[in-house]
Design an enzyme around this catalytic site. Structure first.
Site, mmCIF file in Angstrom:
data_model
loop_
_atom_site.group_PDB
_atom_site.id
_atom_site.type_symbol
_atom_site.label_atom_id
_atom_site.label_comp_id
_atom_site.label_asym_id
_atom_site.label_seq_id
_atom_site.Cartn_x
_atom_site.Cartn_y
_atom_site.Cartn_z
ATOM 1 N N GLY A 607 22.252 29.371 87.659
ATOM 2 C CA GLY A 607 22.345 28.121 87.402
ATOM 3 C C GLY A 607 23.332 27.385 86.339
ATOM 4 O O GLY A 607 23.905 28.165 85.637
ATOM 5 N N LYS A 613 26.233 27.583 81.263
ATOM 6 C CA LYS A 613 25.394 28.461 82.416
ATOM 7 C C LYS A 613 24.211 29.234 82.268
ATOM 8 O O LYS A 613 24.118 29.754 81.028
ATOM 9 C CB LYS A 613 26.393 29.313 83.228
ATOM 10 C CG LYS A 613 27.875 28.517 83.463
ATOM 11 C CD LYS A 613 28.922 29.221 84.143
ATOM 12 C CE LYS A 613 29.898 28.298 84.643
ATOM 13 N NZ LYS A 613 31.246 29.449 85.093
ATOM 14 N N LYS A 628 21.048 31.859 78.282
ATOM 15 C CA LYS A 628 21.835 30.539 78.836
ATOM 16 C C LYS A 628 23.154 30.713 77.605
ATOM 17 O O LYS A 628 23.017 31.121 76.571
ATOM 18 C CB LYS A 628 21.164 29.621 78.020
ATOM 19 C CG LYS A 628 21.380 28.202 78.026
ATOM 20 C CD LYS A 628 21.502 27.448 79.380
ATOM 21 C CE LYS A 628 21.604 26.170 79.340
ATOM 22 N NZ LYS A 628 21.100 25.139 80.570
ATOM 23 N N ASP A 730 11.705 15.678 75.739
ATOM 24 C CA ASP A 730 12.473 15.879 77.023
ATOM 25 C C ASP A 730 11.570 16.425 78.092
ATOM 26 O O ASP A 730 12.006 17.373 78.724
ATOM 27 C CB ASP A 730 13.732 16.806 76.944
ATOM 28 C CG ASP A 730 14.733 15.916 78.024
ATOM 29 O OD1 ASP A 730 14.598 14.982 78.807
ATOM 30 O OD2 ASP A 730 15.807 16.844 78.345
#
Length: 907
Positions: A607, A613, A628, A730
């Protein structure tokens, strides 16, 4: 002389007659014409002027006393205006107060009135009831703003004032002290920001006083001791400081409810509190109270709810609490209490919830607690309790039992599983003790068990033989790590897709293919466990905790040319920082991760987003992790990051413990990059599942309800069980990940938590469009109610199978026809049309989710429920009956379904 005397008498008579002349000169016709003029400036969602007021007409002037919402006196002038819950928009600017001197009741509650309260309100000299509240029981609200006019003190006969749930600012006018007849004053849920005027103490007939959820500050004036008739006093959720002096408490002997929580009150809890013998609810939690809990609390024989959590209380738990035989909730957690748990608590036979966690309690768990037959939740975790787990088979309704982080010894007693009442237990945490022996096979008796944590003990024996009968058990979260378990690695039943992390630290376990030991640490000491916060298997943290935060920081500081001292400026400085893998049970190294992804080769990338990324790393041990990668070399000027603060934040975030929050393992820095390591979930995001093939084939109504329930539990934990509370900032369908059985994991949270201390503009970039609460557009401040709003959006999206954009717009549009249109929509037409409509119990569950979700997206933050309320009601054992057949339910009807629950939100 006689003429002068007669003239004087006539003048005196005329003086006394003036008020009568003034009153009688105001004719019903003038009042009718004035009301029509005011009506012409009003509107509603269906028409302008409001259709409900069609009787207010020039062709109907002579029938004023028969008009809708109008009550008259015997002289046919207006005495009451009752406009509550009529969905009216407007202001008071065109209302002529001078024409209504006989008005006794003025009720505008539950509408959409806005603007200031005119000072001319002082002309309503006979008013007894003033009700302008927002009426949060309904999906409407008033928005009166500005100060409370000082002229309110002229209405000397006022008995009832309700201005709650508005936007009022400033102070309580000192003229309030002139209202000697006042019995009830409710100013809660506004933005009033002064101290309490001493003049309020002159209102000696007050029985109900609520100033909750404002910004009131300072100390309580001593004049409040004059309010001897108070039955209910709510001062919670403000900024009050200072002590609650004995002279105040000793005069409030009629109190039934005393709510002082969520302030900064300090000092000791006065022994005089024992004089409040009528008290039923005492809420003092989340303050700065110190000293001992007074023995005199035992005098409060009517007490049902006793909340002292999150203070700095010391000393022992008083034996006298055993006298409170009507007590249903006792919260003493998060203090510094010492000594043993009193045996006398076993006398509290009505007790339903007992929380004593996070203290310094010692000794053994009293046998007498087994007498608490109605107890549903018992949390004694994080203390220094010793001895064996006593027989508690009398707890017939127990749902939650947490004894973790103590020094309990011997074996896991079989009676935990054999007791008839405990078969409904759904949460059992025995981790971080010194329990030994085998895992009882009787565990299978707990047919409702959802969470079981026995990690960090000295358990032995084979899991396979002990738990072979768990084939049908509904358990979804379990942790047996860091014990002395032996035998083959379990593969039966619930263990088919077990993560290896659930069993690490057991040297004697081996795979069915061969004798491969589970990797573990060489030490498993009690002290080591105590130094680290208990690592619960379900302690999941944000998918890329702080990822958005750091990236936002990069963007915000891209053009900064000056860097504060004592911060790391260049990527080279990162090279000296070692990998920070903070979860205790994690036994891989960052070097293994790098090797597993071939130094971050593109073929392992799963992803990519605006902030970096994501790579999938399959380690040699069989464990799979996600990485990540946040690149700090995208600009010439690397942002200023206080690495020590960054590390401290990561340490804090990794201690969060909840089954519906994804686990963060830690971070590492290498070659100018920051890497966040976290749990890997194969199903990916909720958004991907909802809009993919799974949305039809696997995301049925039951699964969708389960997902919403799990998300609610995660947010409730962050808001109400973390200290300090954490706001996610979020919440979207893409930031909720799904495990194999579709249990949700909240991820990607901590937006802006990791920003450097200089990043004052973080509110400009927080959240995702379509999920952000509307108040962010004008107050630029994130609160927990922003999360509630976002949750509501996600819940609606999950049930509707699409983003509820139109519904959100109608909420924001006070007078739009779209609101009316949405209100009349049938629920069955709003739900995801890819699925068959739900029926029977599933229909009830879907209706409950939708009704609560609609409450969460209310435009006014104060009207939204808390996540604790949401989670509790979504997880209720019994579902409310449908008020109409499912196919006849409308969105408007759903908005009304939470009326009773929301009214009890703070009760």
């Amino acid at each position: 002389m006689q003429l002068k005397t007669m003239t004087f008498h006539y003048m005196l008579l005329l003086l006394f007659a003036l008020p009568l002349i003034k009153t009688t000169s105001i004719s019903p016709r003038k009042q009718a014409e004035s009301l029509i003029k005011w009506k012409d400036g009003l509107s509603s969602s269906s028409s302008s002027p409001p259709s409900l007021l069609n009787s207010w007409s020039l062709t109907n002037l002579s029938s004023l006393c028969n008009w809708t919402a109008i009550v008259c006196t015997k002289t046919r002038t207006v005495s009451e205006i009752q406009l509550s819950r009529m969905e009216i928009n407007g202001t008071l600017a065109l209302f002529d107060f001078s024409l209504f001197p006989n008005l006794t009741h003025f009720n505008l509650s539950g509408n959409y009135f806005r603007g200031p309260i005119p000072s001319a309100i002082g002309n309503l000299s006979n008013l007894t009831t003033l009700d302008f509240n927002n009426n949060s029981l309904y999906n409407s609200y008033n928005g009166f703003s500005g100060p409370i006019p000082n002229s309110i003190g002229l209405i000397s006969g006022l008995q009832y004032i309700d201005l709650s749930n508005n936007f009022l600012e400033g102070k309580i006018p000192p003229s309030i002290g002139k209202l000697r007849e006042l019995q009830s004053l409710d100013l809660s849920y506004n933005s009033l920001n002064s101290s309490i005027p001493s003049e309020l103490g002159l209102c000696t007939n007050l029985t109900h006083l609520s100033l909750s959820s404002n910004k009131f500050n300072g100390e309580l004036p001593l004049s409040l001791s004059n309010l001897k008739n108070l039955v209910e006093l709510r001062l919670d959720a403000n900024l009050f400081i200072g002590q609650i002096l004995p002279s105040l408490v000793s005069n409030w002997t009629e109190l039934v409810s005393l709510y002082l929580q969520d302030n900064s009150f300090s000092g000791t809890i006065s022994a005089e509190i024992g004089l409040l013998t009528q008290l039923q609810y005492l809420r003092l939690y989340s303050n700065e109270f110190r000293g001992e809990i007074p023995q005199s609390l035992g005098n409060l024989s009517q007490l049902q709810g006793h909340y002292l959590s999150d203070n700095h209380l010391t000393g022992e738990i008083p034996q006298s609490l055993g006298k409170l035989t009507k007590l249903q909730q006792l919260y003493l957690s998060d203090n510094h209490l010492t000594g043993e748990i009193p045996q006398s608590l076993g006398k509290l036979t009505q007790l339903q919830q007992l929380y004593l966690s996070d203290n310094h309690l010692t000794g053994e768990i009293p046998q007498s607690l087994g007498n608490l037959s109605r107890l549903q939740r018992l949390d004694l975790s994080v203390n220094n309790l010793t001895g064996v787990i006593p027989r508690i088979s009398g707890m017939l309704d127990l749902k939650l039992l947490s004894l973790s982080n103590n020094n309990l010894t011997w074996v896991i007693p079989i009676f935990l599983f054999l007791a008839v009442g405990l078969t409904g237990l759904d949460y059992l945490n025995l981790s971080s003790n010194s329990l030994s022996g085998a895992i009882p096979s009787e565990l299978r008796m707990l047919t409702e068990l959802d969470v079981f944590n026995a990690s960090h003990n000295h358990l032995s024996g084979e899991i396979q033989s002990a738990l072979a009968e768990l084939l049908t058990l509904s358990i979804s979260m379990y942790d047996f790590s860091y014990n002395n378990l032996t035998g083959p690695f379990p593969t039966c039943g619930i263990f088919n897709k077990v993560p290896t992390s659930a069993f690490v630290g057991n040297h004697g376990l081996w795979s069915a293919e061969g004798p491969t030991e589970c990797k573990s640490s060489s030490t498993n000491s009690k002290s080591a466990k105590k130094n680290m916060v208990s690592v619960f298997l379900y302690s999941f943290l944000g998918f890329t905790v702080g990822a958005i935060s750091i990236a936002a920081l990069f963007l915000m500081f891209r053009k900064r040319s000056t860097i504060r001292p004592q911060v790391i400026k260049t990527s080279q400085n990162f090279e000296s920082v070692e990998a920070m893998i903070l979860q205790e049970e994690v036994k891989f190294t960052f070097a293994e991760v790098v090797k597993a992804v071939d130094d971050f080769h593109e073929k392992y990338c799963i992803g990519e987003g605006g902030f970096g990324k994501v790579y999938k790393a399959e380690l040699q041990s069989g464990q799979v992790v996600a990485v990540k990668r946040l690149n700090t070399d995208d600009s010439n000027d690397v942002p200023a990051i206080n690495l020590q603060s960054f590390q401290n934040e990561i340490r804090t975030l990794t201690t969060i413990r909840h089954r519906n929050i994804i686990r963060l393992y830690g971070f590492s820095t290498r070659r100018g990059c920051i890497f966040l390591l976290y749990e890997y979930l194969e199903r990916g995001s909720l958004g991907k599942a909802l809009y993919g093939v799974e949305g039809v084939t696997e995301l049925g109504w039951l699964t969708r309800v389960k997902i919403v329930q799990g998300l609610a539990r995660a947010l409730s934990y962050l808001h109400h069980d973390c200290s300090p509370p954490i706001v996610h900032r979020d919440v979207t369908v893409n930031n909720v990940l799904l495990e194999q059985e579709f249990e949700p994991r909240l991820s990607d949270f901590g937006t802006a938590r990791l920003l450097s201390i200089d990043s004052s503009n973080w509110t400009n970039i927080v959240g995702s469009l379509g999920y952000m609460a509307p108040e962010l557009a004008y107050i630029m401040q994130v609160t927990d109610k922003c999360d509630v709003y976002s949750f509501g959006v996600v819940a609606l999206e999950v049930m509707m199978g699409r983003h509820p954009g139109d519904m959100l717009e109608s909420q924001l549009s006070e007078s739009s026809t779209s609101m009316k249109g949405n209100a009349d929509l049938l629920l069955k037409d709003v739900l995801d049309q890819r699925l068959e409509p739900p029926a029977n119990e599933l229909a009830k569950a879907v209706v409950l989710v939708m009704s609560i979700a609609l409450a969460c997206i209310r435009t006014r933050p104060g009207l939204r429920p808390t996540m604790h309320f949401v989670s509790q009601n979504l997880s209720a054992q019994s579902l409310p009956c449908l008020p109409k057949p499912f196919g006849m339910l409308t969105i408007n009807k759903l908005s009304m379904l939470t009326i009773n629950k929301l009214s009890a939100l703070e009760n």
